[in-house]
Design a protein around this motif. Structure first.
Motif, PDB file in Angstrom:
ATOM      1  N   MET A   1       0.950  -1.170   0.058  1.00  0.00           N
ATOM      2  CA  MET A   1       0.079  -0.068  -0.067  1.00  0.00           C
ATOM      3  C   MET A   1       0.839   1.268  -0.086  1.00  0.00           C
ATOM      4  O   MET A   1       1.922   1.404   0.883  1.00  0.00           O
ATOM      5  N   ASN A   2       0.728   2.050  -1.135  1.00  0.00           N
ATOM      6  CA  ASN A   2       1.573   3.173  -1.113  1.00  0.00           C
ATOM      7  C   ASN A   2       0.720   4.591  -0.893  1.00  0.00           C
ATOM      8  O   ASN A   2      -0.600   4.425  -0.630  1.00  0.00           O
ATOM      9  N   ILE A   3       1.169   5.550  -0.725  1.00  0.00           N
ATOM     10  CA  ILE A   3       0.655   6.820  -0.414  1.00  0.00           C
ATOM     11  C   ILE A   3      -0.321   7.199  -1.402  1.00  0.00           C
ATOM     12  O   ILE A   3      -1.484   8.077  -0.929  1.00  0.00           O
ATOM     13  N   GLY A   4      -0.118   6.648  -2.530  1.00  0.00           N
ATOM     14  CA  GLY A   4      -1.242   7.322  -3.600  1.00  0.00           C
ATOM     15  C   GLY A   4      -2.395   6.632  -3.337  1.00  0.00           C
ATOM     16  O   GLY A   4      -3.490   7.053  -3.879  1.00  0.00           O
ATOM     17  N   SER A   5      -2.761   5.468  -2.717  1.00  0.00           N
ATOM     18  CA  SER A   5      -3.821   4.706  -2.594  1.00  0.00           C
ATOM     19  C   SER A   5      -4.753   5.543  -1.641  1.00  0.00           C
ATOM     20  O   SER A   5      -6.027   5.260  -1.584  1.00  0.00           O
ATOM     21  N   PHE A   6      -4.364   6.423  -1.206  1.00  0.00           N
ATOM     22  CA  PHE A   6      -5.101   7.464   0.017  1.00  0.00           C
ATOM     23  C   PHE A   6      -5.876   8.145  -0.773  1.00  0.00           C
ATOM     24  O   PHE A   6      -6.953   8.693  -0.507  1.00  0.00           O
ATOM     25  N   LEU A   7      -5.481   8.458  -2.297  1.00  0.00           N
ATOM     26  CA  LEU A   7      -6.525   9.131  -3.199  1.00  0.00           C
ATOM     27  C   LEU A   7      -7.798   8.748  -3.334  1.00  0.00           C
ATOM     28  O   LEU A   7      -8.857   9.222  -3.733  1.00  0.00           O
ATOM     29  N   LEU A   8      -7.892   7.295  -3.064  1.00  0.00           N
ATOM     30  CA  LEU A   8      -9.195   6.708  -3.280  1.00  0.00           C
ATOM     31  C   LEU A   8     -10.207   7.399  -2.377  1.00  0.00           C
ATOM     32  O   LEU A   8     -11.485   7.343  -2.672  1.00  0.00           O
ATOM     33  N   MET A   9      -9.818   7.787  -1.198  1.00  0.00           N
ATOM     34  CA  MET A   9     -10.676   8.319  -0.279  1.00  0.00           C
ATOM     35  C   MET A   9     -10.480   9.993  -0.244  1.00  0.00           C
ATOM     36  O   MET A   9     -10.592  10.608   0.791  1.00  0.00           O
ATOM     37  N   ARG A  10     -10.325  10.578  -1.533  1.00  0.00           N
ATOM     38  CA  ARG A  10      -9.962  12.063  -1.317  1.00  0.00           C
ATOM     39  C   ARG A  10     -11.150  12.962  -1.276  1.00  0.00           C
ATOM     40  O   ARG A  10     -11.201  13.808  -0.630  1.00  0.00           O
ATOM     41  N   GLN A  11     -12.527  12.328  -1.441  1.00  0.00           N
ATOM     42  CA  GLN A  11     -13.365  13.104  -0.863  1.00  0.00           C
ATOM     43  C   GLN A  11     -13.642  13.539   0.449  1.00  0.00           C
ATOM     44  O   GLN A  11     -14.002  14.376   1.009  1.00  0.00           O
ATOM     45  N   GLU A  12     -13.324  12.142   1.390  1.00  0.00           N
ATOM     46  CA  GLU A  12     -13.542  12.217   2.637  1.00  0.00           C
ATOM     47  C   GLU A  12     -12.387  13.042   3.048  1.00  0.00           C
ATOM     48  O   GLU A  12     -12.588  13.937   4.072  1.00  0.00           O
TER      49      GLU A  12
END
Lengths: 475, 105
Positions: A1-12
């Motif tokens: 898991m990299n930092i880019g996968s946090f973009l999946l919850m960018r609305q939150e």
């Protein structure tokens, strides 16, 4: 898991950033300029709504606790639009009643926290995340229902809401613990593979369903609805009836159609009985209401009964019709609540008899109200007709003819009480009619967006096709 | 795991606790007592999660984690409910259910 996968919850993340920014601004904005926080919050949330439309890929993070796909992302946008309309409609009320008590920022922080909880609830991939989202979405709303602290009604609404929702989530949790006992996991993906219809899992399903039924105000669990809607500030009543109910219906639909699909022969019977009871009791109690807020409360109970017609069939068609109906319902109900709020704020009148002769003094407001009520009742040119039509078609396609017949009878009953309001506004004359008043820009904008939604969704069919395409992902 | 006590005894206890909570919620006349009944329901679920985890699925600690979160959220819920009750008490000087009936039918 990299930092880019946090973009999946960018609305939150974006919504959380807005909440923090508002808290910081509260410190730095000077005392006599507090009303600028309203403009700031609406502006930031408008940007958030627009950014939300950018596409998001289908994936899951945190070991499957948080997941998103096309339909979930679309539904978050629906919630965003609804909250934006509510903010626009409540700006006037905040300006007059709340800001000079220096509590304007808390309103936005609590409202956005609740929306954040709903995001997490509808994207949840296990029961722990689901429960946390459910609580985060409900607790701030209870605080907001008791927000007019000098009003006795508001406090009563708050205490009724918090106690009912605490009971509901407690019952729901007990059900979840039984599902955990039968399947050995709280992750949805693991549960799908092993769940079977044993006595314990059926009891778990029923308790779980009862807990969510409280949030959607289905009939045996609907007693809090009318009282809370009447006592709470109108913007919170509209939030409860549209956003909160919509999110709860959506997650219930996802869970029933995917995780609890092996128990379908059980839950379709439960939904059948509850749908009939909800439609009849909602409609019959709405007939005798004189207060507009209680009237809209019972009308929203009846609408929840219609939505169950789409839930009962448990396939792609059902999912698409439910989401489409909720989308239409957001616009129609918010238009109706907006008019009630404008009149209540300017004149303090909330009774149906006060609306007599409204067309002669305030023609625009009466036309908005008429369109909203026609859409709720399901009269052809506007969107509400197609929402109901698709739901009934979906239920009929699986052979639920008797249920569809009962629903059509209920549409006829509902037509009567919706037209009572239209008659009071257009045909009756009164010496004490509400005098003419002008709404401010935000309120007009909120009503215009809602009316445009009602009209455009009625004549522009690609929206439904788009939702139908999206909803094949969830099965 | 407790020696000599099977999962049936504990699940019976939590079920009784749960239904005491439901009964109390319906019959109590005082808002604080209703709140206590809700706490009973939540605690029944907490014990349920821990026991099921310990007796049936001891390999993965999912149930224990859930129970910790439930305890934290129950505290938040109680704090909010008590603050609303205090606000109500300032206005009507009572925490009885029969005094919160100005909106009816």
């Amino acid at each position: 898991m990299n930092i880019g996968s946090f973009l999946l919850m960018r609305q939150e993340i974006l919504l959380l950033a807005i909440i923090l920014l508002l808290i910081i601004c509260e410190i730095f904005i000077s005392q006599n300029k507090k009303s600028s926080i309203i403009h700031l919050a609406i502006f930031l949330f408008g940007i958030h709504t627009i950014v939300g439309f950018f596409a998001i890929e289908e994936s899951e993070i945190f070991g499957g606790m948080f997941r998103t796909n096309g339909l979930i992302h679309f539904f978050k946008n629906v919630l965003n639009i609804g909250v934006l309309i509510i903010l626009l409609q409540s700006a006037d009320w905040l300006q007059e009643k709340i800001v000079h008590e220096n509590r304007g920022t808390e309103f936005f922080v609590l409202l956005f926290s609740s929306l954040l909880g709903m995001y997490f609830m509808i994207s949840s991939g296990d029961f722990l995340m689901f429960y946390l989202g459910l609580e985060l979405s409900m607790l701030p709303v209870a605080a907001l229902a008791a927000y007019e602290t000098t009003q006795r009604k508001s406090s009563e609404a708050g205490i009724k809401l918090i106690l009912s929702s605490a009971l509901a989530s407690g019952v729901s949790l007990f059900g979840i613990s039984m599902l955990y006992a039968t399947t050995g996991s709280i992750y949805f993906n693991d549960i799908i593979e092993v769940i079977t219809a044993t006595n314990l899992s059926i009891l778990g399903l029923i308790l779980f369903f009862a807990g969510l039924g409280f949030k959607i105000s289905l009939v045996p669990f609907h007693f809090w609805t009318a009282d809370v809607y009447e006592g709470a500030p109108i913007s919170i009543a509209s939030y409860l009836s549209v956003i909160s109910k919509g999110a709860a219906i959506f997650i219930l639909m996802i869970l029933l159609f995917t995780v609890l699909k092996p128990l379908m022969h059980i839950w379709e019977n439960i939904i059948y009985v509850i749908a009939v009871a909800t439609m009849f009791i909602g409609n019959l109690f709405a007939l005798r209401q004189q207060n507009m807020k209680r009237f809209l409360a019972f009308s929203s109970i009846a609408q929840a009964g219609f939505i169950l017609l789409g839930l009962i069939i448990g396939n792609q068609l059902g999912a698409a019709t439910v989401v489409y109906f909720v989308l239409v319902y957001v616009f129609s109900n918010l238009a109706a609540f907006g008019v009630v709020q404008a009149i209540s704020l300017r004149t303090g009148k909330e009774k149906m008899s006060d609306y007599e002769g409204l067309y002669r003094t305030n023609p625009n407001l009466s036309l908005v109200m008429m369109l909203a009520l026609f859409s709720l009742a399901g009269i052809p040119p506007v969107a509400g007709f197609f929402g109901k039509f698709f739901l009934f078609t979906a239920a009929a396609s699986e052979g639920y003819y008797i249920l569809v017949f009962i629903a059509v009878v209920n549409v006829t009953i509902s037509l009567y009480y919706y037209l009572l309001v239209v008659r009071a506004m257009f045909l009756r004359q009164s010496d004490t009619a509400i005098p003419f008043f002008k709404n401010n820009l935000y309120m007009r904008l909120g009503l215009i967006i809602a009316v445009l939604g009602i009209l455009i969704l009625g004549i522009y069919s690609p929206v439904y096709d788009y939702i139908y395409e999206l909803s094949k992902n969830i099965l | 795991m407790i020696e000599g006590i099977s999962i049936y005894e504990i699940l019976t206890l939590t079920s009784i606790l749960f239904f005491i909570g439901i009964y109390g919620f319906i019959t109590r006349k005082n808002l604080i007592s209703i709140l206590i009944s809700v706490e009973l329901i939540l605690n029944a679920s907490v014990v349920n999660f821990v026991v099921i985890n310990k007796y049936l699925y001891p390999d993965i600690l999912q149930g224990v984690f859930v129970s910790i979160f439930i305890i934290a959220i129950a505290a938040a819920e109680t704090a909010l409910a008590v603050s609303i009750i205090i606000n109500l008490y300032r206005q009507i000087s009572s925490v009885e259910v029969k005094d919160t009936e100005i909106m009816k039918y």
